[in-house]
Design an enzyme around this catalytic site. Structure first.
Site, mmCIF file in Angstrom:
data_model
loop_
_atom_site.group_PDB
_atom_site.id
_atom_site.type_symbol
_atom_site.label_atom_id
_atom_site.label_comp_id
_atom_site.label_asym_id
_atom_site.label_seq_id
_atom_site.Cartn_x
_atom_site.Cartn_y
_atom_site.Cartn_z
ATOM 1 N N GLN A 1 34.492 -33.420 -8.202
ATOM 2 C CA GLN A 1 33.775 -31.939 -7.577
ATOM 3 C C GLN A 1 34.979 -31.063 -8.207
ATOM 4 O OE1 GLN A 1 31.595 -30.438 -6.204
ATOM 5 N NE2 GLN A 1 30.399 -32.766 -5.632
ATOM 6 N N CYS B 1 28.080 -37.715 2.856
ATOM 7 C CA CYS B 1 28.619 -39.038 2.317
ATOM 8 C C CYS B 1 29.920 -38.838 2.635
ATOM 9 C CB CYS B 1 28.439 -39.268 1.097
ATOM 10 S SG CYS B 1 26.241 -39.860 0.372
ATOM 11 N N ASP C 1 39.113 -39.065 -8.511
ATOM 12 C CA ASP C 1 37.534 -38.793 -8.130
ATOM 13 C C ASP C 1 37.450 -37.045 -9.153
ATOM 14 O OD1 ASP C 1 35.279 -38.172 -7.600
ATOM 15 O OD2 ASP C 1 35.000 -38.967 -5.718
ATOM 16 N N LYS D 1 26.646 -33.379 -11.825
ATOM 17 C CA LYS D 1 27.241 -32.196 -11.429
ATOM 18 C C LYS D 1 28.057 -31.043 -12.411
ATOM 19 C CE LYS D 1 29.071 -35.272 -8.147
ATOM 20 N NZ LYS D 1 28.048 -35.089 -6.297
ATOM 21 N N HIS E 1 34.401 -39.412 0.042
ATOM 22 C CA HIS E 1 33.602 -39.903 -0.402
ATOM 23 C C HIS E 1 33.173 -40.903 -0.475
ATOM 24 C CE1 HIS E 1 29.754 -40.421 -2.653
ATOM 25 N NE2 HIS E 1 29.129 -38.618 -1.946
HETATM 26 N N1 PMP Z 1 32.674 -38.185 -5.431
HETATM 27 C C1 PMP Z 1 32.845 -37.081 -5.266
HETATM 28 C C2 PMP Z 1 34.088 -36.503 -4.104
HETATM 29 C C3 PMP Z 1 31.355 -37.132 -4.933
HETATM 30 O O1 PMP Z 1 31.171 -35.643 -4.712
HETATM 31 C C4 PMP Z 1 30.042 -37.580 -5.792
HETATM 32 C C5 PMP Z 1 29.059 -37.399 -5.065
HETATM 33 N N2 PMP Z 1 28.777 -36.401 -4.477
HETATM 34 C C6 PMP Z 1 29.979 -39.196 -5.993
HETATM 35 C C7 PMP Z 1 31.546 -39.181 -6.068
HETATM 36 C C8 PMP Z 1 29.196 -39.552 -5.989
HETATM 37 O O2 PMP Z 1 29.532 -39.341 -7.390
HETATM 38 P P1 PMP Z 1 27.942 -40.586 -8.251
HETATM 39 O O3 PMP Z 1 26.893 -40.104 -6.928
HETATM 40 O O4 PMP Z 1 27.382 -39.418 -9.344
HETATM 41 O O5 PMP Z 1 27.918 -41.408 -8.354
#
Ligand code: PMP
Length: 408
Positions: free
Chosen positions: A204, A365, A201, A227, A124
């Site tokens: 997910q 993203c 990270d 999430k 991401h």
């Molecule tokens: N890393 C991953 C793998 C994600 O799926 C997400 C959210 N789409 C993020 C980071 C970022 O999360 P946040 O926008 O809540 O900071």
């Protein structure tokens, strides 16, 4: 013990009872953000109505009780991740901020020109851009581990990239765009062999499987509350105690200091040195309630339930003519990323929305991943603990409608 049936669980989520465009809502965008159960909404509302005060300040009863609740939430997160102490849990705004804390504090202090940061092709942007900022400041080098066409990680490439110059290995536990579950233990082992620091990270992952940071053994593990069926505005940075306490503060202000004079300031130990200013008190309490909720249902139920829906949806989608599914590795969680020949991903999602089916469309993203796959955008259906067969049937019927409307 809860009655663990999806019919019963759906009743905990008030929003699932509403309609969209006059249709039953099939909410299939949990990977972007999860809906909230009554238990979380109520815990936050009760705290605001009956117990609210600022923390770490007051001598009065309300403030002390609020401080206790906030610190108990920290302890709840520590138990959830099996951290060895609540002091290893830093509250942040979200995953993005947690990674930026590590970049701006740990990396800025520890990396120099030529040091290597190893990422993967499926990260991401939140786990790419902060490192590019550090690269610009320090002259460190970024090396992405390749993926195979099915979305799984190329471990041979990982073995060849991770070497004596590697100072940090940072990767998603589960890919948000493809659902791939990464070989975490193997990556940690490779990093440890060269004394590199590890950041995982878990954005997910934590909503789908039990995570034990002592067993996985990263230096940092991060996730975001929204999430995990909790509120927005709260995220978690787990860091090993010794690692956190060797890091300088990220932001300065109140609540993170021991003593301030105009000449010099001393800082509290972790986690407080990383929590400048009034934190998201209500949201931390909401996150603790979300963890209670998820653990009460249990990953022994959530895992097989989501797996069954994923398998069923995968078979149904693969049977649709002209549909391509992206990310088909054997180790996979909860995400169905797809394109329809001759249709734009956004048009697909827009027509699905008309059928009451909420899916995300776009690059998720993850521009570098889309570039790697050679696709501009995908539509993504993602599964949470409250999804049921009817949601999958509605998705499949919706895609049939998309094909009819777009004459595919
Ligand atoms: N890393 C991953 C793998 C994600 O799926 C997400 C959210 N789409 C993020 C980071 C970022 O999360 P946040 O926008 O809540 O900071």
């Amino acid at each position: 013990r809860l009655n663990r049936t999806v019919e019963r669980i759906r009743q905990d989520f008030p929003i699932l009872a509403r309609t969209v465009h006059g249709k039953r809502l099939a909410y299939l965008d949990t990977a972007a953000s999860a809906q909230k159960p009554e238990q979380v909404i109520e815990a936050m509302s009760r705290f605001q109505r009956e117990e609210y005060a600022n923390i770490h300040r007051g001598v009065y009863a309300l403030s002390q009780a609020a401080t206790d609740r906030f610190e108990a939430a920290r302890g709840r997160v520590a138990r959830f991740l099996n951290a060895s102490s609540a002091d290893e849990i830093v509250f942040t705004r979200n995953t993005t901020e947690a990674i930026n804390v590590v970049a701006q504090s740990w990396a800025r202090k520890n990396l120099k020109a030529g040091d290597e940061i190893v990422l993967t092709e499926l990260e991401h942007h939140a786990n790419i851009v902060p490192w590019q900022m550090i690269r610009a400041e320090t002259g460190a080098v970024i090396k992405p581990i390749r993926i195979h066409d099915d979305g799984s990680l190329d471990l041979d490439h990982a073995r060849s990239l991770i070497g004596p110059r590697t100072k940090l290995v940072a990767f998603a536990h589960v890919s948000n765009a493809l659902g791939t579950v990464l070989p975490v233990r193997e990556l940690v082992r490779l990093a440890r062999a060269v004394d590199a620091t590890v950041l995982i990270d878990g954005s997910q992952a934590v909503q789908h499987m039990a995570v034990d940071v002592q067993a996985l053994d990263p230096d940092f593990y991060v996730f975001t509350g929204h999430k995990l069926y909790g509120p927005t505005g709260i995220g978690v940075l787990y860091g090993k105690g010794a690692v956190l306490n060797a890091m300088p503060p990220y932001q300065g202000g109140g609540d993170m200091i021991e003593r301030v004079t105009f000449e010099r300031t001393t800082f509290k130990p972790a986690p407080h040195r990383f929590e400048a200013g009034t934190p998201a008190i209500t949201e931390a309490i909401g996150l603790a309630a979300a963890i209670d909720y998820v653990e009460q249902i249990g990953f022994d139920w959530i895992g097989p339930h989501e797996e069954e829906l994923l398998t069923e949806a995968t078979q149904a989608l693969l049977a649709i003519d002209g549909l391509k599914l992206w990310g088909t590795s054997a180790q996979k969680a909860s995400v169905l990323s797809f394109t329809l020949d001759g249709a734009h991903a956004h048009d697909v999602a827009t027509i699905l929305d008309q059928q009451g089916v909420a899916v995300r469309a776009g690059h998720h993203c993850a521009h570098p991943l889309m570039d790697r796959l050679g696709v501009a955008a995908t539509s993504r259906a993602s599964i949470g603990l409250y999804n049921d067969r009817a949601d999958i049937d509605q998705l499949v019927a919706g895609i049939t409608a998309v094909k009819r409307i777009l004459k595919l």
